[in-house]
Design a protein around this motif. Structure first.
Motif, short mmCIF file in Angstrom:
data_model
loop_
_atom_site.label_atom_id
_atom_site.label_comp_id
_atom_site.label_asym_id
_atom_site.label_seq_id
_atom_site.Cartn_x
_atom_site.Cartn_y
_atom_site.Cartn_z
N LEU A 294 -88.39 -88.50 1.12
CA LEU A 294 -88.35 -87.20 0.45
C LEU A 294 -87.55 -87.23 -0.85
O LEU A 294 -87.49 -86.22 -1.56
N VAL B 98 -84.28 -87.38 -1.24
CA VAL B 98 -83.21 -86.39 -1.08
C VAL B 98 -81.88 -87.02 -1.48
O VAL B 98 -81.58 -88.16 -1.13
N CYS C 169 -86.25 -79.48 2.71
CA CYS C 169 -86.58 -80.31 1.53
C CYS C 169 -88.04 -80.76 1.52
O CYS C 169 -88.51 -81.26 0.49
N VAL D 271 -89.88 -77.25 -3.68
CA VAL D 271 -88.46 -77.50 -3.82
C VAL D 271 -88.23 -78.42 -5.02
O VAL D 271 -88.76 -79.53 -5.06
N ARG E 294 -83.86 -81.37 -4.48
CA ARG E 294 -83.73 -81.84 -3.10
C ARG E 294 -82.34 -82.44 -2.88
O ARG E 294 -82.17 -83.66 -2.86
N SER F 109 -78.25 -76.53 1.66
CA SER F 109 -79.55 -77.18 1.44
C SER F 109 -80.48 -76.18 0.76
O SER F 109 -80.16 -74.99 0.66
#
Length: 243
Positions: free
Chosen positions: A142, A144, A177, A182, A185, A204
């Motif tokens: 992702l 992140v 996320c 989004v 992230r 978050s």
């Protein structure tokens, strides 16, 4: 009981001699005692073996999890070092060609990547480190960014509960996320002491979803008498637990 009957009955041998039913009854009683003794010892051995087998299976599962975790960590570290070597080669090339713009951009990128990797490896919490390594593939998938600020420890909470708590919080944050809309992230986890209370905060991206975390944590909240609070501000969600 068999020996008591033998010793307590007067003229036992005369009774046995004249009454065959008593003889067979006493012999049957003695024989049944040996059978019961055999099954008793067999049951004890079976219970012991079952306990050992359960312990061996638990150890095997624990070792398999550790091997998987170490393998994930090795793969991730190898990929990062491989990228780092390529970036070093590019940096050397830019230095030789005196390309200052690319040097500055690449140096900034390498610094950001190094900071991100450091936060993934070290969070000053054994429980959180374990969860971060377990979720490493998902975090990388992702893209992140994880930021951790651990200023105290959860010494009053069992380690298994700490791992479960961080896993639930991180799973929720990663779900936030996953949404395509989004832009930032980033997940931030803070652990610090406030007025003799330990505060666990997670920030978050917000997806305006129904709060499911409190329901999932209800048993743990009750067990440790925690206070739960959730706050949403624009595109961010903040979950706060006070222990």
């Amino acid at each position: 009981m068999t020996f008591i009957l033998v010793l307590a009955i007067p003229d036992y041998f005369e009774l046995v001699k004249n009454h065959q039913v008593v003889t067979f009854s006493m012999l049957g009683l003695i024989f049944s005692n040996f059978i019961m003794l055999y099954f008793y010892t067999y049951s004890i051995k079976a219970i012991h073996l079952d306990s050992e087998l359960t312990m061996i299976k638990s150890k095997q599962e624990y070792l398999e999890e550790k091997v998987q975790l170490v393998n994930q960590h090795y793969t991730h570290s190898f990929n990062y070092l491989h990228r780092f070597l390529h970036e070093c080669n590019d940096l050397n090339y830019f230095v030789e060609t005196k390309d200052m713009d690319n040097i500055a951009a690449l140096a900034k990128k390498m610094g950001e990547e190094a900071g991100k990797e450091f936060n993934m490896i070290y969070s000053n919490s054994l429980a959180l480190n374990t969860v971060l390594q377990q979720k490493n593939d998902k975090i990388q998938e992702l893209n992140v960014s994880i930021m951790t600020t651990i200023l105290c420890d959860l010494k009053d909470m069992e380690l298994s509960d700490q791992i479960e708590l961080y896993e639930i919080l991180l799973n929720h944050a990663l779900d936030n996320c996953k949404q395509p809309d989004v832009n930032n992230r980033q997940i931030r986890i803070v652990l610090k002491e406030i007025n003799s209370n330990i505060a666990i905060q997670m920030i978050s991206p917000n997806q305006d979803k129904e709060d499911m975390v409190e329901n999932i944590l209800k048993d743990m909240i009750k067990k440790y008498s925690m206070r739960y609070n959730r706050k949403v501000e624009e595109d961010k969600e903040m979950i706060l637990l006070l222990l």
